[in-house]
Enzyme design. Structure first.
Site, PDB file in Angstrom:
ATOM      1  N   SER A  64       0.810  -1.222   0.000  1.00 22.50           N
ATOM      2  CA  SER A  64       0.000   0.000   0.000  1.00 22.50           C
ATOM      3  C   SER A  64       0.838   1.265   0.000  1.00 22.50           C
ATOM      4  O   SER A  64       0.424   2.292  -0.528  1.00 22.50           O
ATOM      5  CB  SER A  64      -0.920  -0.005   1.224  1.00 22.50           C
ATOM      6  OG  SER A  64      -0.161  -0.113   2.404  1.00 22.50           O
TER       7      SER A  64
ATOM      8  N   GLN B  14       6.386   0.107  -3.684  1.00 20.64           N
ATOM      9  CA  GLN B  14       6.686  -1.142  -4.373  1.00 20.64           C
ATOM     10  C   GLN B  14       8.192  -1.235  -4.585  1.00 20.64           C
ATOM     11  O   GLN B  14       8.916  -0.242  -4.515  1.00 20.64           O
ATOM     12  CB  GLN B  14       5.930  -1.262  -5.691  1.00 20.64           C
ATOM     13  CG  GLN B  14       6.287  -0.291  -6.779  1.00 20.64           C
ATOM     14  CD  GLN B  14       5.369  -0.469  -8.006  1.00 20.64           C
ATOM     15  OE1 GLN B  14       4.199  -0.840  -7.892  1.00 20.64           O
ATOM     16  NE2 GLN B  14       5.906  -0.189  -9.185  1.00 20.64           N
TER      17      GLN B  14
ATOM     18  N   ASP C 123       8.949  -4.402  13.414  1.00 16.28           N
ATOM     19  CA  ASP C 123       8.043  -4.986  12.420  1.00 16.28           C
ATOM     20  C   ASP C 123       8.604  -6.334  11.957  1.00 16.28           C
ATOM     21  O   ASP C 123       8.716  -6.602  10.757  1.00 16.28           O
ATOM     22  CB  ASP C 123       7.892  -4.024  11.236  1.00 16.28           C
ATOM     23  CG  ASP C 123       6.638  -4.320  10.410  1.00 16.28           C
ATOM     24  OD1 ASP C 123       5.747  -5.018  10.916  1.00 16.28           O
ATOM     25  OD2 ASP C 123       6.559  -3.853   9.258  1.00 16.28           O
TER      26      ASP C 123
END
Length: 537
Positions: A134, A137, A287
């Site tokens: 989102s 890329q 993350d």
């Protein structure tokens, strides 16, 4: 035009939330329940409604609303301290996969950012993206030096979309807090605020590149974790170029085993990496889900995607370490005291009540074997309990909990016999000794000694100034007494300066030569000179 777009977006959100009966889920049993019927009067809500489970309906609605709402759902999935189990489980299934934007646009963005043609910047460049999410890329490329790299490009015009959707999220969160009293404990506005900060940080490639560089420096020459190199000459606010990693995804366990890598050792390394980042470096990758972790052929971990990093204050580090140790010693009184001392809960909290609540939550954990005890579960339940006593969970602690849950999940996926405590306890004990033992005292003295020496001559003057202010401020001391004190201070100023210098030189003679390997005669000379100043009139 902008207002019209926002109106259409609001209608779309209303249609999706109504289709998946989110309005019923939120407004039933509230004074605003009449809005459910009103919603059904709008033509865009006349279609049949979903009858899936509530967790699935929430997940499907977020997926239909698009990338920004998917990101919010992923952020919420980490807040197991706030959400019911069935909803948090469904939210973990959200996938941040988006259609790529066209290759011509991608090349234009890179050329604008780097101020040169793609052919000039790279020896080879694959216009077909390796992955598309989102926010950005990723393309494969090769530098003119022959180094294989990946080029991460932020989606064009994504920031206005984020700002529009986040503004709508704020409105929905405020409405939820007003309409549903029970929702206030979930802090919806606070959650949206945390999400906004996180997602805007992820848009900044320079920030992510700096995070990667710091983490790489922390683990330089490490046999635990490899962090790819950032190529700053090919990096900008919207484009980041990073060394390409050739490894096996951590989730591909069969492939890892085929390479002869010991899964038990790999599992323990993951835990060590986490505690090293949190307690030694105070800078942790927040993350660490399976998509961002690889295993290299030599058995080291490799990390990518550094948009979300966490740090803790020294006080939080210490109290977390002590909390873990007290918990595994079943010292619930100490856990309660730590919460009050660190002001995670208000100072006027009754320690015995907090201790009792913590015991009720934590004691059932001990019904399981030690290897199955979850640090993440402990933190989650601890935060849940502390919230009842007025604790406001800080973002860095939420990131820590999320990362710990990820690490535990990865570790037990690799080795279901993983005893997290066996790996963590020695690390935490050594860290505590280093922080509060004699070594810590010596380090602090050596670190602060130059400042103390510099400030020592100013102390008498500062004291004189303070007493002078007290005299003029009517602090209740007799003026004759103040005058006498001031005379004595003036008489002793010179002597105090000498004593400050003498004390500093003696400390210098005791501690600094040990580190600098100064000869013994130099040490004696410093101490003797310090003694001279101490006795000088």
């Amino acid at each position: 035009m902008k207002l019209l777009k926002q109106l259409f977006r609001i209608i779309k959100i209303n249609q999706v939330l109504t289709h998946y009966q989110i309005d019923k889920m939120v407004l039933t049993s509230t004074k605003y329940s009449w809005l459910i019927l009103l919603n059904r009067l709008f033509p865009w809500n006349w279609s049949a409604q979903s009858d899936a489970s509530r967790g699935e309906r929430i997940r499907l609605s977020l997926e239909e609303l698009g990338p920004i709402f998917i990101k919010l759902g992923q952020a919420l999935s980490t807040r197991k301290d706030l959400l019911p189990q069935d909803i948090s489980v469904e939210l973990t299934k959200l996938q941040d996969d988006c259609p790529p934007f066209d290759e011509v646009h991608s090349k234009q963005l890179i050329e604008t950012a780097l101020k040169k043609d793609v052919e000039e910047a790279f020896a080879t460049f694959d216009p077909i993206p390796m992955a598309s999410a989102s926010i950005a890329q990723v393309h494969a490329a090769t530098l003119h030096s022959g180094t294989d790299v990946v080029v991460k490009v932020v989606r064009p015009d994504i920031k206005p979309v984020i700002e529009q959707d986040v503004a709508i999220m704020y409105s929905l969160a405020k409405l939820l807090e007003t309409a549903v009293k029970e929702s206030r404990r979930l802090h919806p506005v606070e959650v949206v605020s945390e999400f906004e900060k996180t997602i805007l940080d992820e848009l900044d490639m320079m920030r992510e590149a700096a995070n990667a560089t710091q983490l790489r420096r922390n683990f330089e020459d490490s046999d635990l974790l490899y962090v790819p190199e950032i190529y700053w000459s090919h990096t900008n606010d919207n484009v980041m170029t990073m060394e390409r990693i050739y490894g096996t995804r951590i989730s591909e366990i069969d492939k890892i085993e085929q390479q002869g890598i010991d899964l038990t050792d790999l599992s323990a390394k993951g835990v060590t990496i986490f505690f090293t980042q949190v307690f030694k470096h105070n800078f942790f990758h927040a993350d660490m889900h399976p998509g961002n972790i690889f295993v290299l052929p030599d058995g080291r971990y490799a990390a990518i995607d550094f948009g979300i990093m966490g740090t803790l204050t020294p006080e939080d580090q210490r109290y977390l370490a002590e909390n873990f140790l007290a918990f595994f010693n079943r010292d619930y009184l100490r856990v309660a005291e730590l919460h009050i001392e660190s002001e995670w809960v208000p100072r006027d909290t009754r320690v015995n009540e907090l201790e009792s609540a913590i015991r009720a939550v934590c004691e059932p954990i001990w019904d399981r074997p030690l290897k199955e005890i979850s640090f993440g579960l402990f933190l989650m339940r601890l935060f849940q309990t502390a919230r009842r006593f007025g604790m406001e969970v800080q973002p860095q602690l939420v990131l820590l909990q999320k990362t710990l849950l990820n690490i535990e999940g990865l570790g037990r996926q690799l080795d279901d016999e993983l005893d997290l405590w066996d790996t963590a306890k020695p690390f935490l004990e050594d860290w505590m000794k280093d922080r509060v033992g004699p070594q810590s005292l010596v380090k602090n003295i050596k670190a602060n000694l130059p400042f103390w020496i510099e400030q020592a001559p100013q102390i008498p003057g500062l004291l004189h100034s303070t007493l002078n202010k007290m005299a003029h401020g009517g602090m209740g001391m007799q003026s004759e007494q103040l005058a006498e004190l001031q005379r004595e201070i003036r008489q002793q100023n010179a002597q105090q300066r000498y004593r400050g210098m003498g004390f500093g030189l003696i400390l210098l003679g005791i501690f600094i030569p040990i580190e600098l390997q100064t000869p013994l005669w130099g040490q004696i000379a410093l101490i003797a000179l310090g003694g001279y100043f101490l006795i000088k009139k």
